[in-house]
Design an enzyme around this catalytic site. Structure first.
Site, PDB file in Angstrom:
ATOM      1  N   GLY A   9       0.813  -1.212   0.000  1.00 40.66           N
ATOM      2  CA  GLY A   9       0.000   0.000   0.000  1.00 40.66           C
ATOM      3  C   GLY A   9       0.844   1.258   0.000  1.00 40.66           C
ATOM      4  O   GLY A   9       0.482   2.270  -0.617  1.00 40.66           O
ATOM      5  N   ASN A  10       2.007   1.190   0.666  1.00 42.84           N
ATOM      6  CA  ASN A  10       2.880   2.363   0.711  1.00 42.84           C
ATOM      7  C   ASN A  10       3.636   2.570  -0.593  1.00 42.84           C
ATOM      8  O   ASN A  10       4.216   3.637  -0.808  1.00 42.84           O
ATOM      9  CB  ASN A  10       3.866   2.250   1.878  1.00 42.84           C
ATOM     10  N   LYS A 122      -3.238  -4.665  12.579  1.00 40.05           N
ATOM     11  CA  LYS A 122      -3.052  -4.171  11.213  1.00 40.05           C
ATOM     12  C   LYS A 122      -3.138  -2.648  11.165  1.00 40.05           C
ATOM     13  O   LYS A 122      -4.151  -2.055  11.505  1.00 40.05           O
ATOM     14  CB  LYS A 122      -4.121  -4.772  10.297  1.00 40.05           C
ATOM     15  N   LYS A 206      -2.591  -8.364   3.149  1.00 46.11           N
ATOM     16  CA  LYS A 206      -2.552  -8.677   1.715  1.00 46.11           C
ATOM     17  C   LYS A 206      -1.396  -9.601   1.364  1.00 46.11           C
ATOM     18  O   LYS A 206      -1.480 -10.358   0.398  1.00 46.11           O
ATOM     19  CB  LYS A 206      -2.502  -7.383   0.897  1.00 46.11           C
ATOM     20  N   LYS A 264       5.057  -9.948   6.066  1.00 45.28           N
ATOM     21  CA  LYS A 264       5.747 -10.221   4.802  1.00 45.28           C
ATOM     22  C   LYS A 264       6.665 -11.425   4.946  1.00 45.28           C
ATOM     23  O   LYS A 264       6.712 -12.310   4.078  1.00 45.28           O
ATOM     24  CB  LYS A 264       6.533  -8.987   4.349  1.00 45.28           C
TER      25      LYS A 264
END
Length: 317
Positions: A9-10, A122, A206, A264
């Site tokens: 997202g970043n 989150k 995600k 991640k």
């Protein structure tokens, strides 16, 4: 190769960027420029984050006096899937005029009994100074946590169990289509006592969804592309050092923050352990080099640089 790419997202809305549509569209176009070379050579599935975007919509919804209550997070997640998916769809169509591209709105099944609902982790929305974050938390009933030098809102992030539309995504791939899907981890849903799907107040990570989807699609590689070139051992300390080629076991032995790099690392480790394939974390601008094993943090079963698949592509169903 069949490659699943997860855009952070970043990477689409960088820290410090104004959350204007024009800013985000420019970032999407830059992302597509980095990904288009992969689509020329490989089957490609693109997922994307939505943390900054869903947090912004949640803030707007909570401030809208015309609403009796703010929109729930599953609805906000669907909104961001449509918005970011549209930008990616159009940019990919312009960059790949000879390919079919589809942006798919989809759901991710989670367990109603997941303990994450009791322990939000989150990050969503913008960063705040501590005093501002504490004031907003008191006013709006938020849970907040420190994110680097700032503070942000956190919401539940249950573990993904299955992308509901996996079969449709497989059909798109076998027809030669570039698929954009599982945005923001997918709209979080559970099955109720009647067996019906219903949305829940959460945001699915995600990267974990991307790993789940990559395994279900028999992908050869999983790339988590963000705004950092490599995973750092001892991040924020004088002993900080980049991690190049490694194994799931060695990567799990390191200590990473639960709300940022931790998911991640968990995602790439799960994929490699389950499939024996290759997964990597690195910068969006290095996408091609990461897939070739010359950039990023590359995770393989034995921790060796992997060799790209050559020769005839396997027959897939």
């Amino acid at each position: 190769m069949r490659v699943v790419v997860a855009l952070g997202g970043n990477a689409l809305l960088r820290r410090g960027d104004r959350p204007d549509a024009a800013v985000q569209l420019a970032n999407v176009r830059a992302a597509v420029a980095a990904l288009a070379p992969l689509a020329h050579r490989h089957e490609l599935v693109i997922t994307h984050g939505n943390g900054p975007q869903v947090g912004l919509l949640a803030l707007q919804s909570a401030s809208d006096r015309s609403l009796s209550s703010p929109y729930p997070f599953d609805v906000l997640g669907a909104e961001t899937q449509g918005m970011i998916g549209y930008w990616l769809l159009q940019s990919l169509q312009n960059a790949l005029p000879d390919r079919q591209v589809c942006a798919l709105l989809n759901q991710t099944l989670v367990s109603a009994a997941d303990p994450a609902f009791e322990h939000p982790t989150k990050f969503v929305g913008p960063v705040y100074e501590r005093a501002d974050a504490e004031r907003l938390a008191a006013e709006r009933g938020w849970t907040i946590r420190q994110d680097g030098g700032h503070w942000r809102r956190v919401v539940p992030s249950p573990d993904p169990q299955r992308v509901v539309e996996t079969r449709l995504i497989r059909l798109l791939l076998t027809s030669g289509t570039v698929a954009v899907c599982a945005g923001g981890g997918g709209v979080p849903v559970i099955r109720d006592d009647a067996g019906c799907l219903t949305g829940v107040e959460a945001v699915v990570d995600k990267d974990l969804t991307a790993a789940l989807l990559a395994e279900a699609l028999d992908a050869d590689a999983l790339l988590l592309l963000t705004d950092v070139p490599q995973v750092m051992r001892g991040y924020g300390t004088p002993e900080a050092a980049p991690i190049g080629h490694t194994t799931p076991g060695r990567l799990r032995a390191e200590d990473f923050p639960a709300g940022s790099m931790g998911p991640k690392v968990e995602a790439v480790c799960r994929f490699v352990e389950l499939t024996g394939g290759v997964a990597a974390i690195g910068s969006l601008s290095d996408a091609q080099a990461i897939l070739e094993g010359t950039a990023g943090t590359v995770v393989t079963p034995r921790g060796r640089p992997f060799e790209p698949v050559t020769g005839e592509a396997p027959v897939r169903s």
